[in-house]
Every structure is written in C-alpha cells, then in structure tokens.
Enzyme design. Structure first.
Site, PDB file in Angstrom:
ATOM      1  N   HIS A   1       8.971   4.013  -0.388  1.00  0.00           N
ATOM      2  CA  HIS A   1       7.955   3.871   0.653  1.00  0.00           C
ATOM      3  C   HIS A   1       7.066   2.669   0.344  1.00  0.00           C
ATOM      4  O   HIS A   1       6.835   1.818   1.204  1.00  0.00           O
ATOM      5  CB  HIS A   1       7.113   5.153   0.749  1.00  0.00           C
ATOM      6  CG  HIS A   1       5.840   4.992   1.521  1.00  0.00           C
ATOM      7  ND1 HIS A   1       5.811   4.854   2.890  1.00  0.00           N
ATOM      8  CD2 HIS A   1       4.544   4.901   1.116  1.00  0.00           C
ATOM      9  CE1 HIS A   1       4.552   4.711   3.290  1.00  0.00           C
ATOM     10  NE2 HIS A   1       3.762   4.726   2.232  1.00  0.00           N
TER      11      HIS A   1
ATOM     12  N   ASP B   1       8.044 -27.297  16.113  1.00  0.00           N
ATOM     13  CA  ASP B   1       8.720 -26.191  15.438  1.00  0.00           C
ATOM     14  C   ASP B   1       8.130 -26.118  14.036  1.00  0.00           C
ATOM     15  O   ASP B   1       7.132 -26.762  13.742  1.00  0.00           O
ATOM     16  CB  ASP B   1      10.248 -26.409  15.384  1.00  0.00           C
ATOM     17  CG  ASP B   1      10.995 -25.080  15.282  1.00  0.00           C
ATOM     18  OD1 ASP B   1      10.853 -24.406  14.250  1.00  0.00           O
ATOM     19  OD2 ASP B   1      11.703 -24.717  16.236  1.00  0.00           O
TER      20      ASP B   1
ATOM     21  N   TRP C   1       6.251   1.995  -6.996  1.00  0.00           N
ATOM     22  CA  TRP C   1       6.487   0.634  -6.497  1.00  0.00           C
ATOM     23  C   TRP C   1       6.009  -0.410  -7.491  1.00  0.00           C
ATOM     24  O   TRP C   1       6.399  -1.571  -7.408  1.00  0.00           O
ATOM     25  CB  TRP C   1       5.841   0.430  -5.131  1.00  0.00           C
ATOM     26  CG  TRP C   1       4.399  -0.006  -5.181  1.00  0.00           C
ATOM     27  CD1 TRP C   1       3.306   0.802  -5.246  1.00  0.00           C
ATOM     28  CD2 TRP C   1       3.908  -1.350  -5.190  1.00  0.00           C
ATOM     29  NE1 TRP C   1       2.166   0.053  -5.310  1.00  0.00           N
ATOM     30  CE2 TRP C   1       2.501  -1.277  -5.268  1.00  0.00           C
ATOM     31  CE3 TRP C   1       4.499  -2.606  -5.137  1.00  0.00           C
ATOM     32  CZ2 TRP C   1       1.682  -2.405  -5.298  1.00  0.00           C
ATOM     33  CZ3 TRP C   1       3.677  -3.740  -5.180  1.00  0.00           C
ATOM     34  CH2 TRP C   1       2.285  -3.629  -5.254  1.00  0.00           C
TER      35      TRP C   1
ATOM     36  N   SER D   1      13.238 -15.507  -0.463  1.00  0.00           N
ATOM     37  CA  SER D   1      12.863 -15.551   0.946  1.00  0.00           C
ATOM     38  C   SER D   1      11.383 -15.894   1.112  1.00  0.00           C
ATOM     39  O   SER D   1      11.019 -16.774   1.890  1.00  0.00           O
ATOM     40  CB  SER D   1      13.167 -14.194   1.585  1.00  0.00           C
ATOM     41  OG  SER D   1      12.447 -14.031   2.771  1.00  0.00           O
ATOM     42  N   SER D   2      10.535 -15.199   0.363  1.00  0.00           N
ATOM     43  CA  SER D   2       9.092 -15.411   0.514  1.00  0.00           C
ATOM     44  C   SER D   2       8.685 -16.815   0.106  1.00  0.00           C
ATOM     45  O   SER D   2       7.848 -17.443   0.758  1.00  0.00           O
ATOM     46  CB  SER D   2       8.307 -14.429  -0.359  1.00  0.00           C
ATOM     47  OG  SER D   2       8.369 -13.159   0.175  1.00  0.00           O
TER      48      SER D   2
ATOM     49  N   HIS E   1      -2.042  -8.675  -7.908  1.00  0.00           N
ATOM     50  CA  HIS E   1      -3.332  -8.737  -7.245  1.00  0.00           C
ATOM     51  C   HIS E   1      -3.397  -9.788  -6.149  1.00  0.00           C
ATOM     52  O   HIS E   1      -3.798  -9.474  -5.038  1.00  0.00           O
ATOM     53  CB  HIS E   1      -4.524  -8.801  -8.187  1.00  0.00           C
ATOM     54  CG  HIS E   1      -5.730  -8.322  -7.433  1.00  0.00           C
ATOM     55  ND1 HIS E   1      -5.980  -6.986  -7.216  1.00  0.00           N
ATOM     56  CD2 HIS E   1      -6.635  -8.992  -6.690  1.00  0.00           C
ATOM     57  CE1 HIS E   1      -7.009  -6.861  -6.396  1.00  0.00           C
ATOM     58  NE2 HIS E   1      -7.428  -8.059  -6.058  1.00  0.00           N
TER      59      HIS E   1
ATOM     60  N   GLU F   1      -1.045 -10.621  -4.498  1.00  0.00           N
ATOM     61  CA  GLU F   1      -0.197 -10.017  -3.474  1.00  0.00           C
ATOM     62  C   GLU F   1      -1.011  -9.207  -2.466  1.00  0.00           C
ATOM     63  O   GLU F   1      -0.739  -9.241  -1.270  1.00  0.00           O
ATOM     64  CB  GLU F   1       0.874  -9.141  -4.144  1.00  0.00           C
ATOM     65  CG  GLU F   1       1.645  -8.227  -3.222  1.00  0.00           C
ATOM     66  CD  GLU F   1       2.583  -8.952  -2.269  1.00  0.00           C
ATOM     67  OE1 GLU F   1       2.870 -10.143  -2.515  1.00  0.00           O
ATOM     68  OE2 GLU F   1       3.010  -8.331  -1.291  1.00  0.00           O
TER      69      GLU F   1
ATOM     70  N   TYR G   1      -3.935  -9.770  -1.466  1.00  0.00           N
ATOM     71  CA  TYR G   1      -4.602 -10.690  -0.537  1.00  0.00           C
ATOM     72  C   TYR G   1      -3.600 -11.356   0.379  1.00  0.00           C
ATOM     73  O   TYR G   1      -3.918 -11.720   1.509  1.00  0.00           O
ATOM     74  CB  TYR G   1      -5.462 -11.700  -1.297  1.00  0.00           C
ATOM     75  CG  TYR G   1      -6.581 -10.971  -1.976  1.00  0.00           C
ATOM     76  CD1 TYR G   1      -7.634 -10.474  -1.214  1.00  0.00           C
ATOM     77  CD2 TYR G   1      -6.550 -10.686  -3.329  1.00  0.00           C
ATOM     78  CE1 TYR G   1      -8.627  -9.726  -1.802  1.00  0.00           C
ATOM     79  CE2 TYR G   1      -7.532  -9.929  -3.917  1.00  0.00           C
ATOM     80  CZ  TYR G   1      -8.569  -9.449  -3.158  1.00  0.00           C
ATOM     81  OH  TYR G   1      -9.537  -8.694  -3.728  1.00  0.00           O
TER      82      TYR G   1
ATOM     83  N   SER H   1     -10.168 -12.944  13.254  1.00  0.00           N
ATOM     84  CA  SER H   1     -11.155 -13.985  13.512  1.00  0.00           C
ATOM     85  C   SER H   1     -10.859 -14.744  14.799  1.00  0.00           C
ATOM     86  O   SER H   1     -11.702 -15.504  15.280  1.00  0.00           O
ATOM     87  CB  SER H   1     -11.203 -14.985  12.353  1.00  0.00           C
ATOM     88  OG  SER H   1     -11.514 -14.311  11.159  1.00  0.00           O
TER      89      SER H   1
ATOM     90  N   HIS I   1      -8.029  -5.270 -13.545  1.00  0.00           N
ATOM     91  CA  HIS I   1      -8.768  -4.090 -13.063  1.00  0.00           C
ATOM     92  C   HIS I   1      -7.797  -2.977 -12.654  1.00  0.00           C
ATOM     93  O   HIS I   1      -8.234  -1.854 -12.409  1.00  0.00           O
ATOM     94  CB  HIS I   1      -9.751  -4.446 -11.935  1.00  0.00           C
ATOM     95  CG  HIS I   1      -9.133  -4.892 -10.655  1.00  0.00           C
ATOM     96  ND1 HIS I   1      -9.713  -5.835  -9.844  1.00  0.00           N
ATOM     97  CD2 HIS I   1      -7.986  -4.542 -10.038  1.00  0.00           C
ATOM     98  CE1 HIS I   1      -8.943  -6.027  -8.783  1.00  0.00           C
ATOM     99  NE2 HIS I   1      -7.893  -5.265  -8.878  1.00  0.00           N
ATOM    100  N   HIS I   2      -6.510  -3.302 -12.567  1.00  0.00           N
ATOM    101  CA  HIS I   2      -5.521  -2.249 -12.330  1.00  0.00           C
ATOM    102  C   HIS I   2      -5.166  -1.530 -13.633  1.00  0.00           C
ATOM    103  O   HIS I   2      -4.376  -0.604 -13.621  1.00  0.00           O
ATOM    104  CB  HIS I   2      -4.242  -2.840 -11.731  1.00  0.00           C
ATOM    105  CG  HIS I   2      -4.462  -3.488 -10.398  1.00  0.00           C
ATOM    106  ND1 HIS I   2      -4.308  -2.821  -9.210  1.00  0.00           N
ATOM    107  CD2 HIS I   2      -4.836  -4.749 -10.063  1.00  0.00           C
ATOM    108  CE1 HIS I   2      -4.568  -3.640  -8.194  1.00  0.00           C
ATOM    109  NE2 HIS I   2      -4.889  -4.815  -8.683  1.00  0.00           N
TER     110      HIS I   2
ATOM    111  N   THR J   1     -16.022 -11.456   0.719  1.00  0.00           N
ATOM    112  CA  THR J   1     -15.573 -10.487   1.714  1.00  0.00           C
ATOM    113  C   THR J   1     -16.743 -10.059   2.582  1.00  0.00           C
ATOM    114  O   THR J   1     -16.617  -9.909   3.811  1.00  0.00           O
ATOM    115  CB  THR J   1     -14.940  -9.265   1.031  1.00  0.00           C
ATOM    116  OG1 THR J   1     -14.064  -9.725   0.009  1.00  0.00           O
ATOM    117  CG2 THR J   1     -14.141  -8.444   2.015  1.00  0.00           C
TER     118      THR J   1
ATOM    119  N   LYS K   1     -17.422 -12.497   5.260  1.00  0.00           N
ATOM    120  CA  LYS K   1     -16.509 -12.352   6.395  1.00  0.00           C
ATOM    121  C   LYS K   1     -16.950 -11.221   7.319  1.00  0.00           C
ATOM    122  O   LYS K   1     -17.038 -11.393   8.538  1.00  0.00           O
ATOM    123  CB  LYS K   1     -15.088 -12.089   5.894  1.00  0.00           C
ATOM    124  CG  LYS K   1     -14.451 -13.333   5.340  1.00  0.00           C
ATOM    125  CD  LYS K   1     -13.023 -13.065   4.954  1.00  0.00           C
ATOM    126  CE  LYS K   1     -12.299 -14.375   4.787  1.00  0.00           C
ATOM    127  NZ  LYS K   1     -12.091 -15.088   6.054  1.00  0.00           N
TER     128      LYS K   1
ATOM    129  N   ARG L   1      -1.799  11.260  -8.325  1.00  0.00           N
ATOM    130  CA  ARG L   1      -0.871  10.708  -7.340  1.00  0.00           C
ATOM    131  C   ARG L   1       0.557  10.820  -7.849  1.00  0.00           C
ATOM    132  O   ARG L   1       0.790  11.092  -9.033  1.00  0.00           O
ATOM    133  CB  ARG L   1      -1.219   9.244  -7.031  1.00  0.00           C
ATOM    134  CG  ARG L   1      -1.180   8.333  -8.219  1.00  0.00           C
ATOM    135  CD  ARG L   1      -1.774   6.959  -7.927  1.00  0.00           C
ATOM    136  NE  ARG L   1      -0.885   6.109  -7.124  1.00  0.00           N
ATOM    137  CZ  ARG L   1      -0.815   4.774  -7.254  1.00  0.00           C
ATOM    138  NH1 ARG L   1      -1.576   4.153  -8.143  1.00  0.00           N
ATOM    139  NH2 ARG L   1      -0.021   4.067  -6.494  1.00  0.00           N
TER     140      ARG L   1
END
Lengths: 542, 295
Positions: A81, A110, A146, A174-175, A258, A260, A262, A273, A307-308, A333, A336, A455
C-alpha cells in the site's frame, strides 16, 4: 527508423498532424499531452490498487483479533500500500500534471526531450508490473514496510526482495529522467520574455521538485544497491558482524526519504497557489515569498532526515540538531499558509470543486503540519514513534495534502483537457464524501496513537476497538467515493457543457489562452511575454 | 529570438518502448538469476533471459543514439535544442554525483561514527557490548565476527597501482582536453591522435584495476565478503570502474564518429557530453584516491 524525422516540425511549418490511430498512438507517442494523460490514468489505476490494499488493512482492523487475513499477508498489504501510493499514485500524478500543464504554462511546444519523456512513462508500468508480481511469488511479496529497514529487508526478507529492488531501480530511472526533462523544459523552453519570476507557481514548485528528484532518487538507488549486495554478494553494509551498521540503512534511506515527502507535496503547493487566486478573484498574495519559501523548504529537506530516527540511538547532538532543523521548516510552510489565507481575505470567493479541495487542503494540511511539529520534538517522539499517531500525521499531509491537491488540479484543468465542464454537483458530492470519509478514517488515529496503538500490527488491544471501527468506516467511505471520481471524469470526457478557453473567470496563465480542449499541438510558435508584468501579483501586494 | 521558432519535436518513436521492454527483461532475468544462485537451484532460466534483455538494450542504444546522430547531422537541431541536450547532460551528471554521494556517505558514516562506536568509543560506544573486546581500526583488518566475515590480511597500498592509475586518469583528462582544442580548431589529425590516446589511457586504467582486484582477491583475502572495508572498497571502486568502462565506450563511439568525419569546430555536443562525463569520472577517482586509498 529514420522515418521518425518529422519534416513538418523540422521546417517550422504549422500544419500539424493530429494523433496517430490505435494503440501505437500511446506506445510510440512523443506528445506531452498524451504522455501526461497516460501518467494520470496510470496514477489513478495505482491509486485504486493501493487503495484496495488499504481496504484490506482497514477490514482486518475493523475489529480486534484476526479475522480476514493472516499477519504475513497483512504485512505485505501495508508494505505494498505504501509503496504503490508513494511511487505509483502520488508521484506519477504530479508528473502527469507537469507533462500536461508546464508546456502550456510557459508557452513551449512540448517537453524538452519528448522521446525520453515517453521512456520515463513506460518504465512505470514495467516497474509496477514487476513489483506487484512479487505478491504471487513463493514466499510472498515485500513484507518489511514501505521503508524496508535492514535487516528485515535483507537477512529476513522473502526471496522476492530481489525483484522489489530491481523494480525500485526501474522507478528511479523513470523518475530521474522525468525530472531531468521537467527541469530542462523549464530552464530552456520558456516563451520569450517569460522570466523566472513571471513563471506560474506550479512551474516554480515543479522546478524545485525536479531538482529534489534528481538529487535524491540516485541515493535511493544507492541504498537498494547496497541491499542487493548484502543479500547476494556477501557484503556487510547493514550487518554489524562485518563492521557495518543497520542504522546506516536508515540514514541513507531517509536522506532520500525526507526530500521525497516534499517531492510529494511541493507540486500540490504550486497547484493550490493557482487555484485559490482563481476562485478568490484576487492575485496571489506574496508571489515572491512563495518562491523563496519553496526553495527554503527544499533546502531544509536535506538536513532533517534523522528526525525519522530519534529512537534508533543517535548521539544527543544529533537529536538536538535534527529537532531544531525540523522545526525550522514550520517557518517557510507558515509563510505559505499565511499567503493562501491572505489571498482569500476579502476576495469574492466561490466554491467550485477545485476551490473546495484547495480550501480543505490549506486547513487539513496545516493540521498534518502541526502534528509534524509535535513529532519533531525529540523527547515527545519517543512516545509517538511507531504508533498510529505517525500514521495519522503522514496521512493528513498526504491525503488532504497531496491527493486533495491532485483532485483540485484535476477539476481545475479537466475543462482544458476534455473541452467539457465536469458535473459540478457530483464533484461537490465527491468532495464532501472524501472530506468526511478521510477525516473519519484518520482523525481517530491521533487518539489511538497517543494512547499507544502500534502501527503495522494486524491486531490490537480491546480498548482501541471503537476508534478503529470509526476509522474503518471512514476509510471504506473514502475508498468507495473514489469510484465516483472515476465516473465524473469519464462522464466529463464523454460529454458535458462545452468549456470555453477560460472557463474560470478568475483564472490566469497562458494555459487559458489556448482553446478547450487544448489542441494536440500548442505553442509551436511561442507567445511573446516581454510586455507582461514581472508578476501579476506585483502591484496588489497587501 | 528566432531560435525559438524551430524547436524540433520528434514524431513517434519506437525506441522508448523497446528500451522499456529491454530493461524489464534484463532486470527480470537478473533477479531470477541471482535468486536461483542464492537458493542453490541448478537450473535457472535467469541468465538466458538476462542476456536476451541485454541484447534488446544494446539494440536500442545503437538505434536510438544512431537516430539522434542522424537527426543532428541532418541539421534538425536548433541552438535551443542544443541547450536542452546540455541541460539534460548536466543534470544527468548531477544525478550520478548523488549516486556516488550515497556510497561516500556510507563510507564516512562507518569510519567516523559506526566503526568507532562498535569499538567502544564515542557517544554510542555501548555498541561494543555486541562483540566485547572488538577493536576498531581502519583499514578494518579484524571484523567483529570473523567466522561470518573473514577479515583481509592486508589492503591495497595507495602508492602502487592506485598512484599509477591516478596518473593515467589525470593524464587522460588532459589528452581529452587537447583533443577538444584540436576539434575546435578543426585540426582532425591531432584530434584523432589525442582522442585515441585518451581511450587507450582509459583502457590501461581498467586493466590495472582488474589486476588490483585479482591481487586483492587471491593474495590479500580482500573481498566483498571481508567485512565493511572490503564492502565499501569494492562498491566505490567497482562503481567507478563501471563508469570508466561506460565512459571509455562512449569515447570509443566518439572516436569512430570522428573517423567518419562527424562533428565540426562549432557543432560537437556529442563529443562535449562525452568529455564532461569523462572529467566527472576523473574527479570521482580523485575523491576515491584520497578517501579510499590514501586516508
């Protein structure tokens, strides 16, 4: 294959071909709109697949005890998932939006490298075909979460982990190619006179997202390569017995992981926006500060990864550094959120579906941001770590953040893509069902998490039963509602009130200067933007 | 801004989908092969699938790049298209830098944090309780669990082959620059000579690197499985060696193109991209020489 040389385009004549017929249109295309559509459809298919896995998880968690699936399978469901939603649903959706909209927004014919663009897309079905096929292999699919921490994903992994690693490599290729394409397009294909500070914010946020992708996807490739070496070639990167360190895995993974997060939210910032000013009928408040805030968030994303890992055992200096650096992210943040609210302030607002999703985005993403601040406090994190509080936090930033941003974008630009208006009543229903379902599903997770429910476990203490039942009901509601979205989109493609070139009276940007639906080829000759204001928000600051 | 009006958008192309299939088949074959090897299964279809996929990829590389070369020589590419290629190559090299950053990061983390902790020093020295008495040194000539990861008896000295290799690669960067200057002035003779010399220097580097590996494996017991020193050593030098191989192949292709009369003094981005890549590989080596061999 020299026949691919298109003499019409080459000589700059303007008689364009329409799309090719049949399957070859999609397999061989170099058109940014075709590729954008394929990305979006692929993303939605993955959203349903990853979503159905979430339904399995919530069904099992409907009541305490083991009812429906075995723990081994439950682990595969939570893992897949997460992987499918992150790499298959959210990221490709934003790449699809980028493909469709960035050339239209900057007046480009293009993407910069159209064939590589098609390659980037087709790698995704290949990667996910490989990844999903692991579920049917002996020993089952990935079951290590994951985040695939070693040694769960190395020493104790099922055999299929090899294919998982190679699938991640395909996604990475790909990315990276997709991001290089986006960045090259933005840097090189802007219409004459469109300076960087005249770019729409969606283009800005994607420029920065593209940079993040190019910077961290190779690091992900590096960490899975180290796993592959540990599993098959006897190295000891993540084994202390050979002088390595399992925690090394977490450092390298989160150095990717991390930024990732963002990558998954910045393009949504950009889309919102555009949408909030359009439906507030006011220019965006603080355009320049939005650009700098995005850049600041991107910079900070590189120095907060640990921090993870507060509970894994890092030196006190490290805990303090990463705690304070993480809290700093609240500043840009906050800028924003302040700007979005100020844009709405005294605007003549209407609440069509894109705006509903955007307003919900601002409010609910902020809630996710606040729980993020709570998690950033290292000593408090020892209580929250690996509980449902974390699950609540990242679902609040990803579902009403990234996913609502994608829904808002889809409704906002559907008239441009299809030439028809979508069914506003059904879209509002989609919004309210999603809004209620998602809050029912994820808000109670804060409570059970704070009370200590771990979890990734298929069973739980009796005292969490009521909240979990509420969560499951909300999740089912949210899940079923997405079929309504599919119906709305198909209905919109097939027919509906014809959309004008600019169906939203408050909308701004070059994409609204071309007819709806956008012709197969647009801006073969770029528009001249020299006389436009530095940015349209300029004169009306404050 | 006339160059904006001729941006070349290619028509449909079969290469992306062939590339995708090729990579998928290659990866699936590789995965089956590795899994069968590990499980000790005698019969494996993995190698066959892998090589079929690799053939696909090779065919695609020839076809796709051949196509681009043809388009370029037909004059389809405007200066703006040229800039797209430049940005593309620049960001690609940046992604490669980040790939190596992951491995260098792993090396630094082990050497400055995890290693000493395992030896009982520093903030997390409690890790020493795992293997009491383990002493951390670098190069790690004694692993915590020598049964599982037998330590090497020695490591490669920086001042033998690696020093020669450093000289070879740095020299090759110079010869490549001379070739580039010759190309700019349309002096085809010196161009061929310097470029061929660069390829030769790259090949010599690879031969010596292989020799070093053989020495490490047969005489020093320094292998992938000899603990974290061997792991980081072979990972960093191995990926660098792979990049030198790719770079040398690209330069060989450039040499063939030069011999066929491709490139002009003004238009030669293919050559420049190859040169950028080569210099990048060279800089990575200098980092390797300092942090893997010398320090």
């Amino acid at each position: 294959m020299s026949a691919v040389i298109d003499s019409h385009a080459a000589t700059g004549h303007d008689h364009h071909h329409g799309p090719a017929k049949g399957l070859s249109r999609w397999l061989l295309t170099t058109n940014h709109k075709d590729i954008g559509s394929m990305y979006l459809w692929f993303s939605f298919a993955m959203f349903l697949l990853g979503g159905s896995m979430a339904m399995v998880i919530r069904a099992e968690l409907f009541q305490p005890g083991l009812q429906i699936v075995q723990p081994e399978f439950f682990n595969q469901m939570t893992t897949m998932h997460g992987l499918i939603m992150v790499f298959g649903a959210v990221m490709p959706a934003f790449v699809g939006l980028a493909n469709w909209m960035i050339p239209l927004m900057i007046g480009a014919p293009d993407m910069a490298l159209p064939r590589m663009n098609n390659f980037s897309f087709w790698l995704l079905p290949a990667a996910f075909g490989l990844l999903v096929s692991t579920l049917f292999m002996e020993g089952g699919g990935p079951n290590f979460g994951w985040t695939f921490y070693a040694p769960l994903s190395t020493t104790y992994a099922p055999e299929s982990v090899t294919f998982f690693i190679l699938a991640v490599h395909l996604m990475g290729i790909s990315s990276i190619m997709g991001a290089i394409n986006v960045v090259a397009t933005i840097l090189n294909l802007r219409a004459p006179g469109m300076t960087l500070m005249k770019m729409p914010l969606f283009v800005w946020t994607w420029l920065i997202t593209g940079f993040l992708l190019i910077a961290v996807m190779p690091v992900l490739a590096g960490v899975v390569t180290m796993m592959l070496m540990d599993i098959h070639f006897g190295t000891s990167f993540f084994s202390a017995a050979g002088g390595g360190d399992p925690v090394l895995f977490q450092h390298v993974f989160w150095f990717f992981g991390h930024p990732e997060v963002y990558i998954m939210i910045l393009p949504a910032f950009g889309a919102v926006s555009a949408i909030i000013p359009a439906f507030s009928r006011k220019p965006l408040f603080g355009y320049t500060s939005m650009v700098y805030a995005t850049a600041a968030i991107a910079f900070l994303s590189f120095i907060v990864w640990a921090h993870h890992m507060f509970t894994v055992g890092i030196p006190l200096t490290g805990e303090l550094f990463f705690m304070y650096a993480t809290m700093l992210i609240a500043v840009p943040t906050g800028v924003k959120v302040f700007n979005w609210v100020s844009t709405m302030w005294q605007g003549s607002m209407t609440f069509e579906a894109p705006m509903l999703f955007s307003v919900a985005f601002v409010i609910l993403f902020t809630i996710g941001g606040f729980s993020g601040l709570m998690l950033a406090i290292a000593p408090a994190d020892f209580q929250y770590h690996d509980t449902y509080f974390v699950v609540a936090h990242f679902h609040y930033v990803l579902v009403p953040g990234a996913i609502f941003g994608i829904f808002a974008s889809a409704y906002y630009w559907l008239p441009k893509w299809t030439g028809h208006m979508y069914d506003e009543t059904l879209a509002k229903l989609h919004f309210w069902m999603s809004f209620v379902g998602m809050n029912l599903a994820f808000f109670p997770m804060h409570f059970v998490g704070l009370a200590g429910m771990p979890r990734r476990i298929p069973d739980y203490n009796m005292m969490f039963a009521n909240f979990n039942m509420v969560s499951s009901i909300g999740a089912f509601m949210f899940g079923v509602t997405q079929l309504l979205f599919l119906f709305i989109v198909i209905k919109c493609i097939l027919g509906g009130r014809p959309a004008s070139a600019k169906p939203w009276d408050g909308a701004e940007g070059l994409e609204w200067s071309v007819p709806s639906p956008a012709p197969y080829h647009t801006f073969s000759t770029p528009p001249d933007m020299t006389d436009e204001h530095e940015h349209r928000a300029g004169p009306s600051h404050g | 801004m006339t160059n904006h009006e001729q941006y070349y958008v290619p028509a449909q192309s079969k290469w992306p989908i062939i590339a995708t299939l090729g990579l998928l088949i290659t990866f699936y074959g590789l995965g089956s092969w590795l899994n069968d090897l590990k499980a000790g299964r005698d019969e494996s279809s993995g190698p066959l699938i892998f090589f079929v996929g690799a053939l696909f990829v090779a065919y695609m590389l020839f076809g796709w790049f051949g196509n681009v070369v043809k388009e370029s020589r037909t004059g389809l590419y405007s200066p703006q298209m040229d800039r797209s290629f430049r940005w593309g190559m620049t960001w690609f090299i940046f992604s490669e830098v980040m790939f190596f950053t992951a491995f260098f990061g792993a090396l630094f983390y082990i050497r400055y944090w995890a290693g000493p902790w395992l030896g009982g020093e520093g903030d997390k020295g409690i890790a020493n309780m795992l293997w009491p008495g383990f002493e951390y040194t670098w190069p790690m000539l004694d692993t915590p669990d020598p049964k599982q990861f037998p330590a090497p008896s020695g490591v490669i000295s920086a001042w033998g082959l690696p020093l020669i290799n450093t000289i070879l690669l740095v020299t090759s960067s110079f010869t490549l620059t001379f070739a580039h200057h010759a190309l700019r002035k349309d002096k085809r003779g010196p161009l061929k000579l310097w470029l061929a010399l660069t390829v030769l220097l790259g090949a010599a580097f690879l031969v010596l690197q292989i020799e070093e590996y053989i020495h490490a494996y047969t005489e020093l017991g320094l292998t992938l499985g000899s603990g974290i020193y061997g792991a980081t050593f072979f990972m960093l030098t191995g990926f660098h060696g792979a990049h030198v191989t790719i770079g040398a192949l690209i330069l060989t292709v450039m040499l063939v193109r030069v011999l066929r009369g491709h490139f002009t003094g003004e238009q030669h981005f293919g050559f420049e991209a190859a040169a950028w890549y080569w210099h990048f590989v060279d800089v990575v080596w200098l980092m390797l020489f300092v942090f893997v061999y010398v320090l």
